[in-house]
Motif scaffolding. Structure first.
Motif, PDB file in Angstrom:
ATOM      1  N   TRP A  36       0.841  -1.206   0.000  1.00 24.95           N
ATOM      2  CA  TRP A  36       0.000   0.000   0.000  1.00 24.95           C
ATOM      3  C   TRP A  36       0.871   1.248   0.000  1.00 24.95           C
ATOM      4  CZ3 TRP A  36      -0.675   3.983   3.589  1.00 24.95           C
ATOM      5  CH2 TRP A  36      -1.766   4.826   3.357  1.00 24.95           C
ATOM      6  N   CYS A  43      -7.421   8.043  -0.767  1.00 26.39           N
ATOM      7  CA  CYS A  43      -8.882   7.846  -0.773  1.00 26.39           C
ATOM      8  C   CYS A  43      -9.300   6.894  -1.885  1.00 26.39           C
ATOM      9  CB  CYS A  43      -9.599   9.182  -0.944  1.00 26.39           C
ATOM     10  SG  CYS A  43      -9.505  10.272   0.472  1.00 26.39           S
ATOM     11  N   LEU A  44      -8.781   7.118  -3.082  1.00 28.39           N
ATOM     12  CA  LEU A  44      -9.136   6.252  -4.212  1.00 28.39           C
ATOM     13  C   LEU A  44      -8.630   4.831  -4.022  1.00 28.39           C
ATOM     14  CD1 LEU A  44      -8.588   8.664  -7.223  1.00 28.39           C
ATOM     15  CD2 LEU A  44     -10.753   7.775  -6.356  1.00 28.39           C
ATOM     16  N   ALA A  45      -7.440   4.682  -3.467  1.00 30.40           N
ATOM     17  CA  ALA A  45      -6.911   3.342  -3.211  1.00 30.40           C
ATOM     18  C   ALA A  45      -7.800   2.603  -2.225  1.00 30.40           C
ATOM     19  CB  ALA A  45      -5.476   3.421  -2.685  1.00 30.40           C
ATOM     20  N   CYS A  46      -8.321   3.320  -1.239  1.00 31.55           N
ATOM     21  CA  CYS A  46      -9.222   2.697  -0.262  1.00 31.55           C
ATOM     22  C   CYS A  46     -10.494   2.204  -0.935  1.00 31.55           C
ATOM     23  CB  CYS A  46      -9.561   3.704   0.834  1.00 31.55           C
ATOM     24  SG  CYS A  46     -10.786   3.116   2.005  1.00 31.55           S
ATOM     25  N   LEU A  47     -11.028   3.004  -1.847  1.00 28.87           N
ATOM     26  CA  LEU A  47     -12.270   2.636  -2.512  1.00 28.87           C
ATOM     27  C   LEU A  47     -12.073   1.541  -3.556  1.00 28.87           C
ATOM     28  CD1 LEU A  47     -13.760   6.206  -2.931  1.00 28.87           C
ATOM     29  CD2 LEU A  47     -14.397   4.483  -1.243  1.00 28.87           C
ATOM     30  N   MET A  48     -10.931   1.572  -4.253  1.00 30.89           N
ATOM     31  CA  MET A  48     -10.698   0.619  -5.334  1.00 30.89           C
ATOM     32  C   MET A  48     -10.049  -0.681  -4.848  1.00 30.89           C
ATOM     33  SD  MET A  48      -9.438   3.330  -8.221  1.00 30.89           S
ATOM     34  CE  MET A  48      -9.176   2.100  -9.475  1.00 30.89           C
ATOM     35  N   LEU A  49      -9.262  -0.606  -3.774  1.00 32.92           N
ATOM     36  CA  LEU A  49      -8.541  -1.770  -3.261  1.00 32.92           C
ATOM     37  C   LEU A  49      -8.764  -1.880  -1.758  1.00 32.92           C
ATOM     38  CD1 LEU A  49      -5.224  -0.986  -5.145  1.00 32.92           C
ATOM     39  CD2 LEU A  49      -6.881  -2.731  -5.789  1.00 32.92           C
ATOM     40  N   PRO A  50      -9.987  -2.169  -1.327  1.00 34.59           N
ATOM     41  CA  PRO A  50     -10.284  -2.140   0.109  1.00 34.59           C
ATOM     42  C   PRO A  50      -9.539  -3.184   0.935  1.00 34.59           C
ATOM     43  CG  PRO A  50     -12.121  -3.074  -1.113  1.00 34.59           C
ATOM     44  CD  PRO A  50     -11.138  -2.552  -2.125  1.00 34.59           C
ATOM     45  N   ARG A  81      -7.716  -2.110   6.405  1.00 36.52           N
ATOM     46  CA  ARG A  81      -8.466  -3.190   5.756  1.00 36.52           C
ATOM     47  C   ARG A  81      -9.210  -3.997   6.816  1.00 36.52           C
ATOM     48  NH1 ARG A  81      -3.299  -4.037   5.591  1.00 36.52           N
ATOM     49  NH2 ARG A  81      -2.397  -5.821   6.635  1.00 36.52           N
ATOM     50  N   GLU A 126     -14.377  -2.758   5.694  1.00 43.42           N
ATOM     51  CA  GLU A 126     -14.988  -2.358   4.433  1.00 43.42           C
ATOM     52  C   GLU A 126     -16.362  -1.723   4.601  1.00 43.42           C
ATOM     53  OE1 GLU A 126     -13.442  -5.238   4.862  1.00 43.42           O
ATOM     54  OE2 GLU A 126     -11.799  -5.139   3.422  1.00 43.42           O
ATOM     55  N   ALA A 158     -12.151   5.910   4.039  1.00 41.33           N
ATOM     56  CA  ALA A 158     -11.509   6.516   2.868  1.00 41.33           C
ATOM     57  C   ALA A 158     -10.777   7.811   3.243  1.00 41.33           C
ATOM     58  CB  ALA A 158     -12.521   6.741   1.756  1.00 41.33           C
TER      59      ALA A 158
END
Length: 101
Positions: A7, A52-59, A65, A68, A75
């Motif tokens: 990450w 933020c986008l990494a959280c939404l796309m790769l939870p 983690r 979810e 996020a």
């Protein structure tokens, strides 16, 4: 532990590509309003949104983690962690003499 390292590398790598690479240089050189111009050069700003986008796309990958179902606070929390990580990495590498930072 290896997911956390993945990450960290992901968010810093994407942030560095957007804020400092030759690939995104034409985008950064466009005639943007001052706020957008600043954003595209700001490691912390881009780092926040990448987190933020990494959280939404790769939870399953981020430091929070397993939570979810709580994505509304997760996020932005991972975005803040990402911004801090990107700033620390950027400053550390710049002080060590990494070229092009």
């Amino acid at each position: 532990m290896s997911l956390l390292i993945a990450w960290c590398l992901l968010v810093y790598g994407v942030t560095l590509i957007v804020t400092g690479s030759k690939l995104f240089e034409p985008l950064r050189q466009l005639d943007w309003p001052p706020s957008v111009h600043h954003f595209l050069h700001c490691t912390m700003c881009v780092g926040f949104w990448v987190g933020c986008l990494a959280c939404l796309m790769l939870p399953y990958l981020g430091p929070l983690r397993g939570l979810e179902e709580q994505v509304l606070w997760r996020a932005p929390a991972e975005g803040l962690m990402s911004a801090a990580l990107c700033w620390v990495a950027h400053v550390t590498l710049a002080r060590l003499g990494a070229g092009g930072l």
